[in-house]
Scaffold this active site. Structure first.
Site, short mmCIF file in Angstrom:
data_model
loop_
_atom_site.label_atom_id
_atom_site.label_comp_id
_atom_site.label_asym_id
_atom_site.label_seq_id
_atom_site.Cartn_x
_atom_site.Cartn_y
_atom_site.Cartn_z
N CYS A 122 0.82 -1.20 0.00
CA CYS A 122 0.00 0.00 0.00
C CYS A 122 0.86 1.25 0.00
CB CYS A 122 -0.94 -0.02 1.20
SG CYS A 122 -2.14 1.33 1.23
N CYS A 123 1.86 1.29 0.86
CA CYS A 123 2.78 2.43 0.91
C CYS A 123 3.53 2.58 -0.40
CB CYS A 123 3.78 2.26 2.04
SG CYS A 123 3.12 2.52 3.70
N CYS A 203 -1.53 7.94 7.30
CA CYS A 203 -2.81 7.52 6.73
C CYS A 203 -3.70 6.96 7.84
CB CYS A 203 -2.58 6.45 5.66
SG CYS A 203 -1.67 7.06 4.21
N CYS A 206 -3.50 3.22 9.31
CA CYS A 206 -2.27 2.79 9.99
C CYS A 206 -1.79 3.78 11.04
CB CYS A 206 -1.17 2.56 8.96
SG CYS A 206 -1.58 1.29 7.72
N CYS A 226 7.65 4.16 6.00
CA CYS A 226 6.75 3.88 4.89
C CYS A 226 7.50 3.34 3.67
CB CYS A 226 5.96 5.13 4.51
SG CYS A 226 6.97 6.47 3.86
#
Length: 244
Positions: A122-123, A203, A206, A226
């Site tokens: 995702c990062c 975000c 998280c 990240c």
């Protein structure tokens, strides 16, 4: 790879500048960075819990220095509002909103739930790739990292080389008390979520409230970065996903 004015590599230039600036005031570090790189210099900011200090310092050097803001699509609404507030208050004239590529989202995170199964993935598509694309036009960038954040940041230099570019960490030496004192002295606005117990803000999936540092980020996992500041092997693109 960037070269300095006397023909040395970017790594050599980073070592020389770090030796010169390792005990300098953050404003002096920024002035030196701007004097050397000019429009080839940018600031990467999360507009998070501690971001106001560095943004304010940068605005005193030049409000036209480009500011890269990673709008991941997963940020708190309060962060988006804070970005507008600080940009207006400090007179920043070139804040660039970086967003993940539509193709990356469509193929790798079509349901916006990749964070449930792979926070690194995702990062990677929401932060690392957009920043890599944006940094292509610059030779040096400024980060808001500090040693008191702990982890890999404990030995953070003021100037370093990464992937052929110089990274300036003007606040590396400063403590939390020094940051707080600067905020009070200049009456800088706080991120709205700080009052709700968020010490570090990224975000929403998280980020949790925490009493200190970055302990509220990626709770229950070994992950502490990240991926933006993760070292890469020479010639290898980043494959992993602050206040930045």
């Amino acid at each position: 790879m960037a070269y300095d004015q006397i023909g040395g590599t970017s790594a050599g230039l980073a070592a020389r500048l770090d030796a010169e600036l390792r005990n300098a005031h953050p404003l002096d570090v920024l002035k030196a960075a701007y004097a050397h790189f000019g429009d080839r210099l940018t600031l990467v900011s999360s507009f998070g819990a501690e971001s106001a200090v560095l943004l304010h310092l940068v605005s005193q050097v030049s409000p036209a220095i480009p500011v890269l803001f990673l709008d991941t699509g997963m940020l708190f609404g309060q962060t988006l509002d804070y970005r507008k507030t600080l940009a207006a208050k400090f007179g920043l004239t070139d804040v660039r909103d970086l967003r993940p590529a539509f193709a990356d989202l469509a193929t790798q995170d079509p349901n916006s739930d990749l964070w449930r199964t792979s926070v690194d993935g995702c990062c990677h598509i929401r932060k690392v790739l957009p920043l890599d694309r944006a940094l292509g036009g610059f030779e040096a960038w400024i980060t808001g990292r500090k040693r008191f954040h702990g982890g890999d940041r404990l030995s953070l230099p003021v100037v370093e080389e990464a992937d052929g570019k110089l990274k300036f960490n003007p606040l590396a030496n400063w403590s939390k008390a020094e940051l707080d004192a600067y905020v009070a002295e200049h009456d800088l606005p706080s991120h709205p979520l700080v009052a709700q117990g968020y010490a570090s803000i990224g975000c929403w999936p998280c980020t949790k409230p925490s009493e200190d540092g970055r302990s509220g980020r990626w709770q229950g996992q070994e992950k502490t970065e990240c991926g933006i500041h993760v070292a890469r092997a020479p010639g290898v693109a980043s494959n992993v996903g602050g206040d930045i």
